[in-house]
Design a protein around this motif. Structure first.
Motif, PDB file in Angstrom:
ATOM      1  N   CYS A 229       0.822  -1.239   0.000  1.00  0.00           N
ATOM      2  CA  CYS A 229       0.000   0.000   0.000  1.00  0.00           C
ATOM      3  C   CYS A 229       0.844   1.271   0.000  1.00  0.00           C
ATOM      4  CB  CYS A 229      -0.832   0.076   1.281  1.00  0.00           C
ATOM      5  SG  CYS A 229      -1.930  -1.305   1.508  1.00  0.00           S
ATOM      6  N   PRO A 230       0.301   2.333  -0.599  1.00  0.00           N
ATOM      7  CA  PRO A 230       0.890   3.663  -0.436  1.00  0.00           C
ATOM      8  C   PRO A 230       0.311   4.324   0.819  1.00  0.00           C
ATOM      9  CG  PRO A 230      -0.912   3.809  -1.977  1.00  0.00           C
ATOM     10  CD  PRO A 230      -0.896   2.379  -1.462  1.00  0.00           C
ATOM     11  N   TRP A 231       0.558   5.610   0.994  1.00  0.00           N
ATOM     12  CA  TRP A 231       0.161   6.267   2.249  1.00  0.00           C
ATOM     13  C   TRP A 231      -1.052   7.160   2.133  1.00  0.00           C
ATOM     14  CZ3 TRP A 231       0.558  11.001   0.275  1.00  0.00           C
ATOM     15  CH2 TRP A 231       1.603  11.291  -0.605  1.00  0.00           C
TER      16      TRP A 231
ATOM     17  N   LYS B  77       1.373  -5.155   3.361  1.00  0.00           N
ATOM     18  CA  LYS B  77       2.530  -4.332   3.768  1.00  0.00           C
ATOM     19  C   LYS B  77       2.077  -2.879   3.616  1.00  0.00           C
ATOM     20  CE  LYS B  77       6.493  -2.000   3.114  1.00  0.00           C
ATOM     21  NZ  LYS B  77       5.949  -0.644   3.330  1.00  0.00           N
TER      22      LYS B  77
ATOM     23  N   GLU C 164       5.347   2.900   5.076  1.00  0.00           N
ATOM     24  CA  GLU C 164       6.123   3.343   6.235  1.00  0.00           C
ATOM     25  C   GLU C 164       5.653   4.713   6.727  1.00  0.00           C
ATOM     26  OE1 GLU C 164       7.078   2.616   3.216  1.00  0.00           O
ATOM     27  OE2 GLU C 164       8.699   3.879   2.431  1.00  0.00           O
TER      28      GLU C 164
ATOM     29  N   THR D  99      -0.135  -0.971  -5.004  1.00  0.00           N
ATOM     30  CA  THR D  99      -0.605   0.384  -5.271  1.00  0.00           C
ATOM     31  C   THR D  99       0.517   1.327  -4.861  1.00  0.00           C
ATOM     32  OG1 THR D  99      -2.815  -0.356  -4.658  1.00  0.00           O
ATOM     33  CG2 THR D  99      -2.502   1.996  -4.902  1.00  0.00           C
TER      34      THR D  99
ATOM     35  N   SER E 281       3.862   4.096  -6.684  1.00  0.00           N
ATOM     36  CA  SER E 281       4.396   4.931  -7.762  1.00  0.00           C
ATOM     37  C   SER E 281       4.890   4.092  -8.938  1.00  0.00           C
ATOM     38  CB  SER E 281       5.546   5.769  -7.211  1.00  0.00           C
ATOM     39  OG  SER E 281       6.555   4.890  -6.729  1.00  0.00           O
TER      40      SER E 281
ATOM     41  N   ASN F 237       8.403   2.319  -8.491  1.00  0.00           N
ATOM     42  CA  ASN F 237       8.335   1.112  -7.667  1.00  0.00           C
ATOM     43  C   ASN F 237       7.515   0.021  -8.351  1.00  0.00           C
ATOM     44  OD1 ASN F 237      10.046   1.892  -5.642  1.00  0.00           O
ATOM     45  ND2 ASN F 237       8.441   2.940  -4.484  1.00  0.00           N
TER      46      ASN F 237
ATOM     47  N   LEU G  88      -0.890   2.207 -10.323  1.00  0.00           N
ATOM     48  CA  LEU G  88       0.194   3.185 -10.179  1.00  0.00           C
ATOM     49  C   LEU G  88      -0.351   4.614 -10.227  1.00  0.00           C
ATOM     50  CD1 LEU G  88       2.782   1.309 -12.396  1.00  0.00           C
ATOM     51  CD2 LEU G  88       2.327   1.042  -9.962  1.00  0.00           C
ATOM     52  N   GLY G  89       0.515   5.515 -10.499  1.00  0.00           N
ATOM     53  CA  GLY G  89       0.145   6.929 -10.424  1.00  0.00           C
ATOM     54  C   GLY G  89      -0.720   7.392 -11.573  1.00  0.00           C
TER      55      GLY G  89
ATOM     56  N   CYS H  49      -4.715   9.463  -6.161  1.00  0.00           N
ATOM     57  CA  CYS H  49      -4.254   8.908  -7.441  1.00  0.00           C
ATOM     58  C   CYS H  49      -5.104   9.403  -8.598  1.00  0.00           C
ATOM     59  CB  CYS H  49      -4.219   7.396  -7.386  1.00  0.00           C
ATOM     60  SG  CYS H  49      -5.793   6.669  -6.946  1.00  0.00           S
TER      61      CYS H  49
ATOM     62  N   GLU I 120       3.873  13.463 -11.906  1.00  0.00           N
ATOM     63  CA  GLU I 120       2.761  13.452 -10.959  1.00  0.00           C
ATOM     64  C   GLU I 120       3.098  14.392  -9.790  1.00  0.00           C
ATOM     65  OE1 GLU I 120       2.218   9.737  -8.875  1.00  0.00           O
ATOM     66  OE2 GLU I 120       0.055   9.939  -9.001  1.00  0.00           O
TER      67      GLU I 120
HETATM   68  P1  NAD Z   1       5.577   4.289  -3.285  1.00  0.00           P
HETATM   69  O1  NAD Z   1       5.705   3.581  -4.578  1.00  0.00           O
HETATM   70  O2  NAD Z   1       6.725   5.115  -2.811  1.00  0.00           O
HETATM   71  O3  NAD Z   1       5.320   3.239  -2.106  1.00  0.00           O
HETATM   72  C1  NAD Z   1       4.232   2.354  -2.129  1.00  0.00           C
HETATM   73  C2  NAD Z   1       4.555   1.149  -1.274  1.00  0.00           C
HETATM   74  O4  NAD Z   1       5.578   0.384  -1.897  1.00  0.00           O
HETATM   75  C3  NAD Z   1       5.059   1.479   0.124  1.00  0.00           C
HETATM   76  O5  NAD Z   1       4.479   0.598   1.044  1.00  0.00           O
HETATM   77  C4  NAD Z   1       6.553   1.226   0.001  1.00  0.00           C
HETATM   78  O6  NAD Z   1       7.173   0.878   1.218  1.00  0.00           O
HETATM   79  C5  NAD Z   1       6.584   0.061  -0.954  1.00  0.00           C
HETATM   80  N1  NAD Z   1       7.824  -0.131  -1.680  1.00  0.00           N
HETATM   81  C6  NAD Z   1       8.798   0.778  -1.928  1.00  0.00           C
HETATM   82  N2  NAD Z   1       9.790   0.198  -2.634  1.00  0.00           N
HETATM   83  C7  NAD Z   1       9.440  -1.084  -2.840  1.00  0.00           C
HETATM   84  C8  NAD Z   1      10.041  -2.196  -3.514  1.00  0.00           C
HETATM   85  N3  NAD Z   1      11.210  -2.081  -4.108  1.00  0.00           N
HETATM   86  N4  NAD Z   1       9.376  -3.362  -3.532  1.00  0.00           N
HETATM   87  C9  NAD Z   1       8.167  -3.485  -2.943  1.00  0.00           C
HETATM   88  N5  NAD Z   1       7.565  -2.491  -2.281  1.00  0.00           N
HETATM   89  C10 NAD Z   1       8.187  -1.297  -2.231  1.00  0.00           C
HETATM   90  O7  NAD Z   1       4.249   5.139  -3.359  1.00  0.00           O
HETATM   91  P2  NAD Z   1       3.745   6.187  -2.272  1.00  0.00           P
HETATM   92  O8  NAD Z   1       4.624   7.380  -2.359  1.00  0.00           O
HETATM   93  O9  NAD Z   1       3.551   5.521  -0.982  1.00  0.00           O
HETATM   94  O10 NAD Z   1       2.295   6.550  -2.843  1.00  0.00           O
HETATM   95  C11 NAD Z   1       2.068   7.487  -3.821  1.00  0.00           C
HETATM   96  C12 NAD Z   1       1.919   6.839  -5.187  1.00  0.00           C
HETATM   97  O11 NAD Z   1       0.876   5.877  -5.146  1.00  0.00           O
HETATM   98  C13 NAD Z   1       1.506   7.821  -6.233  1.00  0.00           C
HETATM   99  O12 NAD Z   1       2.219   7.590  -7.417  1.00  0.00           O
HETATM  100  C14 NAD Z   1       0.031   7.532  -6.432  1.00  0.00           C
HETATM  101  O13 NAD Z   1      -0.500   7.920  -7.662  1.00  0.00           O
HETATM  102  C15 NAD Z   1       0.000   6.071  -6.244  1.00  0.00           C
HETATM  103  N6  NAD Z   1      -1.360   5.619  -5.945  1.00  0.00           N
HETATM  104  C16 NAD Z   1      -2.045   4.936  -6.901  1.00  0.00           C
HETATM  105  C17 NAD Z   1      -3.334   4.514  -6.654  1.00  0.00           C
HETATM  106  C18 NAD Z   1      -4.116   3.740  -7.685  1.00  0.00           C
HETATM  107  O14 NAD Z   1      -5.095   3.132  -7.314  1.00  0.00           O
HETATM  108  N7  NAD Z   1      -3.734   3.745  -8.941  1.00  0.00           N
HETATM  109  C19 NAD Z   1      -3.913   4.774  -5.415  1.00  0.00           C
HETATM  110  C20 NAD Z   1      -3.192   5.473  -4.478  1.00  0.00           C
HETATM  111  C21 NAD Z   1      -1.899   5.881  -4.748  1.00  0.00           C
END
Ligand code: NAD
Length: 490
Positions: free
Chosen positions: A103-105, A129, A132, A183, A185, A188, A207-208, A240, A339
């Motif tokens: 999950c993202p935050w 997961k 953070e 869900t 970036s 990632n 993703l984003g 998102c 984004e």
């Molecule tokens: P992020 O990609 O930085 O982190 C997302 C999750 O991935 C976190 O839990 C992080 O710890 C984990 N992560 C980081 N590196 C990893 C790796 N190498 N392997 C596995 N997991 C890893 O995203 P964020 O900054 O938390 O959230 C914002 C992003 O999420 C934006 O791009 C947004 O558009 C996207 N988002 C998309 C949707 C959707 O439904 N399309 C919904 C919400 C957010």
């Protein structure tokens, strides 16, 4: 391993038990919504209004939809196969096993619940997961699942929530789970695909986005203005589906910019639990506010007009960025491609439909899109051309709340779908089964090959697929002749 053990029991649960589990979760959310919203707000800095409408409401709607429709879309389905009229062809939807959710935050509660609800309905265990940046609240949310599972007599180990940084997510991807729902970036997302190659683990990537909102010159101005305010500033832009690019027709541009600026310049901002209502809350992390600031500064240095905000604020109280409007945004600015995920409205003037579509489709992303016009034909014409996972006409974001619709993106916004029948079935092994309707128990003799076999297959194909009844009948007689010769060994 604990989730896998618990899933062995859960996979045999009845539809009724699965519905009861989801109903318990719903009851919990409804009974504790104020407390849960406060937990979300404390962890994320969003407003209470955004928490109740953006976290509790969509989850309740998803629960309601899944309770009502889960069995319908997951029970065994018969499929007519004219080639084998004596057989019954079926699709069975078997649970996959354990599903890993990363999950993202931006929506601490909803990001956990969204993928977990269909996963549970389909008979799976789940390991989540969490991000953070919002790890603290997850312990409270885990209790929702634990209480619900215990109340229906199933092991609470079925749903696990783990904390950690990217490396913990990476470990989950490589842990042998049967599906990863990620869900986050785009960069990632690429890492998830790399990691999933190790065990050939299927992935769904949400993703984003860089969603366009097209506002035609015949749009209802007031309606478009309020949708744009919501599309940009809900959740402080950390959404998102946020309307990251407003493409406003020449004929309405000045009236539109004046109207949005009138509202945004009067927005109240501050700590959401401070007692007074605020319109815009905080940004979750220092990394995110740095990104927003960089993109705004770059746009302003290249000529974007600041109609509201434009700077960090309340720096002694947290990560606050003023609700901002940038007008006259152009191609050379980073903010047109990257984004932003912040409280920044980017407005671009377009001459008409063609230019709007060309700019809208010019992004690397394709999550959602919005069109405002009072002309139905124009709306459909524009929607048909938009490269996105969804288009909402004359409203912002409602496609996500219509839970029977699939949710997901194209291009850099990922692949796979979360909601609707597609989202439920994505959590299953869609297994094809062919059983006897009328048991013939007659061998189909393929071996040893005879000199007639090629012609028999050819005649059969001609008989079934040729155009016109006469040609088919001719091949039928030819086929009978060949079969007789084969049977008599001539
Ligand atoms: P992020 O990609 O930085 O982190 C997302 C999750 O991935 C976190 O839990 C992080 O710890 C984990 N992560 C980081 N590196 C990893 C790796 N190498 N392997 C596995 N997991 C890893 O995203 P964020 O900054 O938390 O959230 C914002 C992003 O999420 C934006 O791009 C947004 O558009 C996207 N988002 C998309 C949707 C959707 O439904 N399309 C919904 C919400 C957010």
């Amino acid at each position: 391993a604990r989730a896998r053990e618990a899933q062995k029991q859960w996979r045999h649960s009845s539809w009724d038990e699965r519905r009861r589990l989801l109903q318990h979760i719903m009851d919990h959310l409804l009974a504790h919504s104020d407390e849960l919203c406060r937990v979300v707000v404390q962890d994320s800095g969003k407003t209470m209004e955004n928490a109740i409408a953006g976290e509790i409401w969509p989850v309740c709607e998803k629960l309601r939809w899944t309770i009502r429709n889960g069995e319908k879309y997951l029970k065994t389905e018969n499929v007519w196969t004219p080639l084998f009229p004596h057989k019954r062809a079926m699709i069975e939807y078997h649970p996959l096993g354990v599903i890993g959710v990363i999950c993202p935050w931006n929506y601490p509660l909803q990001n956990i619940m969204g993928p977990t609800i269909p996963a549970l309905m389909a008979g799976n265990g789940v390991v989540v997961k969490v991000s953070e940046a919002v790890a603290w609240s997850s312990a409270r949310f885990l209790r929702i699942f634990q209480e619900a599972l215990e109340s229906i007599g199933y092991p609470s180990d079925l749903v696990q929530i783990v904390n950690g940084y990217g490396e913990t997510g990476a470990a989950l991807v490589r842990s042998g789970v049967e599906l990863i729902v990620f869900t986050g970036s785009m960069p990632n997302g690429r890492r998830i695909i790399e990691g999933s190659a190790e065990n050939i683990t299927p992935v769904i990537l949400e993703l984003g986005g860089k969603d366009p909102m097209i506002i035609c010159d015949d749009a209802d101005l007031d309606q478009a203005v309020h949708a744009a305010l919501g599309g940009v500033f809900i959740n402080c832009g950390q959404n998102c589906l946020a309307a990251e690019r407003l493409l406003v027709f020449d004929g309405i541009y000045d009236r539109f910019t004046e109207a949005v600026a009138g509202y945004v310049n009067n927005f109240r901002q501050g700590p959401p639990l401070g007692g007074e209502p605020v319109d815009v809350g905080a940004i979750v992390s220092p990394i995110q506010i740095d990104l927003v600031e960089r993109l705004v500064n770059d746009a302003v240095s290249k000529g974007a007009r600041v109609l509201a905000g434009g700077k960090r604020t309340l720096t002694d109280q947290g990560q606050y960025f003023q609700p901002t409007i940038l007008a006259d945004v152009t191609d050379d600015m980073d903010i047109t491609r990257e984004e932003t995920f912040g409280p920044v409205m980017c407005i671009r003037r377009v001459s008409g439909e063609e230019e709007a579509i060309q700019i809208a489709n010019g992004a690397d992303y394709g999550l959602s899109s919005t069109v405002f016009t009072t002309d139905k034909d124009r709306a459909r014409r524009l929607a048909n051309q938009l490269e996105a996972g969804s288009t909402c006409i004359n409203d912002f974001g409602f496609t996500y709340m219509a839970m029977g619709l699939p949710f997901g993106g194209v291009k850099g916004s990922g692949f796979g779908r979360l909601n609707g029948a597609e989202g439920l079935r994505a959590c299953t092994n869609r297994k094809a089964v062919l059983e006897d309707r009328i048991a013939l128990h007659k061998p189909i003799r393929i071996y040893p090959v005879t000199p007639h076999d090629y012609d028999i297959a050819k005649r059969t194909i001609q008989m079934i697929y040729r155009r016109g009844i006469l040609g088919r009948i001719g091949n039928l007689f030819g086929l009978i002749g060949l079969q007789l010769r084969k049977a008599t060994g001539r």
